[in-house]
Design an enzyme around this catalytic site. Structure first.
Site, PDB file in Angstrom:
ATOM      1  N   GLY A 115      -5.350  -7.419 -22.151  1.00  0.00           N
ATOM      2  CA  GLY A 115      -4.865  -6.530 -21.093  1.00  0.00           C
ATOM      3  C   GLY A 115      -5.927  -5.735 -20.370  1.00  0.00           C
ATOM      4  CB  SER A 116      -9.574  -6.142 -19.764  1.00  0.00           C
ATOM      5  OG  SER A 116      -9.632  -7.399 -19.147  1.00  0.00           O
ATOM      6  CG  ASN A 117      -7.516  -8.517 -15.137  1.00  0.00           C
ATOM      7  OD1 ASN A 117      -8.113  -8.275 -14.097  1.00  0.00           O
ATOM      8  ND2 ASN A 117      -7.851  -9.505 -15.941  1.00  0.00           N
ATOM      9  CG  LEU A 188      -1.332 -16.956 -21.705  1.00  0.00           C
ATOM     10  CD1 LEU A 188      -1.890 -17.300 -23.078  1.00  0.00           C
ATOM     11  CD2 LEU A 188      -2.265 -17.487 -20.621  1.00  0.00           C
ATOM     12  CG  ASN A 205      -1.126 -15.662 -11.774  1.00  0.00           C
ATOM     13  OD1 ASN A 205      -1.273 -14.953 -12.772  1.00  0.00           O
ATOM     14  ND2 ASN A 205      -1.563 -16.897 -11.726  1.00  0.00           N
ATOM     15  CG  HIS A 207      -6.090 -19.491 -11.532  1.00  0.00           C
ATOM     16  ND1 HIS A 207      -5.384 -19.969 -12.611  1.00  0.00           N
ATOM     17  CD2 HIS A 207      -7.098 -20.379 -11.318  1.00  0.00           C
ATOM     18  CE1 HIS A 207      -5.936 -21.103 -13.013  1.00  0.00           C
ATOM     19  NE2 HIS A 207      -6.976 -21.372 -12.255  1.00  0.00           N
ATOM     20  CG  ASP A 248      -2.381 -21.724 -11.340  1.00  0.00           C
ATOM     21  OD1 ASP A 248      -1.997 -20.551 -11.517  1.00  0.00           O
ATOM     22  OD2 ASP A 248      -2.901 -22.418 -12.240  1.00  0.00           O
ATOM     23  CD  GLU A 277      -9.895 -12.215 -13.978  1.00  0.00           C
ATOM     24  OE1 GLU A 277      -9.756 -11.505 -14.991  1.00  0.00           O
ATOM     25  OE2 GLU A 277      -9.544 -13.398 -13.927  1.00  0.00           O
TER      26      GLU A 277
END
Ligand code: GRF
Length: 294
Positions: A115-117, A188, A205, A207, A248, A277
């Site tokens: 969960g760093s983003n 995921l 999302n 990617h 995607d 990111e």
């Protein structure tokens, strides 16, 4: 210069090319039409210069706005140019400015891992009144993102696959919570159609590669970076896109890239990507929701 334009308009390379084509064709077409109209009206060398200028200017200022929309349609860029026109028409006083929004957008971040983003997004909007991170949705009860949610006092929802894929229960739950947008930050599972329909164009999302390359089923996490390095790519990057029914393949909103050195491993590529990111994802979300801040 092209990179700057891509960043400013938040478009990918192909879309930028189509936008520039639209401008170029519109310019030539407007000049052509303006000359035709001048001849048709019967202006010649004896006509007062001021009349000529007035007619030409009217065509250039007003006609151009219609012509650009028609041309943009041909290049598949109508949406981009309609937004562009709305801004111009508002400035000219032909359209009303939207009343300022007072209700916050409520975001649910879906994540499966550390969960760093998610954390960067939470921190970015910490003091923003118009965007609230209302919920963290996770498919893995052990995931680090749940600790991050706890630290920030954010509601969590741990989902199970059967309910997620076979019922509308979670869509209803999100709607009842007033969730307006869904942010997939390292989530995921494939998002089921019911959720996509319930949040059409409201699911983003991230990617970790430059789509449309290195995307699709099975292309997640380290698999992406390994494939990129194996293919001998000289650059990689990140893509932020809308989510549709296919892995995607939703409309690309933003891409940024970095060079890959011959000595870079998949881990090195992953690290470089994650820096982008963390830097770009919160800003892109902000620019979509709070256009004035971009
Ligand atoms: C990110 O690299 C994202 O692009 C991918 O999964 C990773 C999640 O990392 N889809 P984190 O959980 O946000 O640290």
């Amino acid at each position: 210069m092209f990179n700057k334009l891509q960043q400013k308009w938040k478009v990918g390379g192909i879309q930028l090319f189509l936008i520039l084509c639209t401008f170029a064709v519109t310019g030539s077409l407007t000049a052509f039409i303006s000359e035709r109209i001048t001849n048709w009206v019967g202006f010649d060398e004896n006509t007062l210069f001021a009349w000529k200028i007035l007619l030409r200017l009217s065509i250039l200022i007003f006609g151009y706005q219609f012509i650009i929309l028609a041309v943009s349609f041909v290049f598949g860029q109508f949406r981009f140019f309609w937004n562009y026109e709305k801004k111009i028409l508002t400035k000219m006083g032909f359209m009303k400015r939207k009343a300022p929004k007072t209700e916050p957008f409520k975001l649910a971040i879906f994540a499966s891992g550390k969960g760093s983003n998610a954390e960067k997004i939470i921190q970015y909007f910490d003091n923003e009144k118009l965007v609230k991170i209302s919920m963290i949705v996770c498919n893995n009860p052990q995931a680090g993102v749940l600790d991050i949610a706890k630290q920030h006092n954010i509601k969590t929802l741990v989902i199970d696959k059967k309910t997620f894929t076979q019922t509308e229960e979670y869509v209803q739950l999100l709607k009842n919570e007033g969730i307006t947008h869904i942010i997939l930050a390292g989530f995921l599972w494939k998002v089921p159609e019911t959720m996509i329909n319930g949040y059409r164009n409201k699911i983003l999302n991230i990617h970790p590669a430059l789509l449309p390359n290195f995307g699709g089923k099975g292309m997640y996490g380290h698999f992406v970076h390994e494939a990129v390095v194996k293919a001998g790519e000289r650059e990689s990057g990140i893509t932020i896109h809308f989510v549709n029914e296919h892995y995607d393949e939703g409309g690309i909103i933003f891409q940024s890239s970095f060079p890959i050195l011959p000595t870079d491993s998949a881990e090195d590529v992953a690290k470089k990507g994650q820096i982008l990111e963390h830097r770009d994802f919160p800003k892109v979300i902000a620019s979509l929701l709070l256009p004035a801040s971009s």
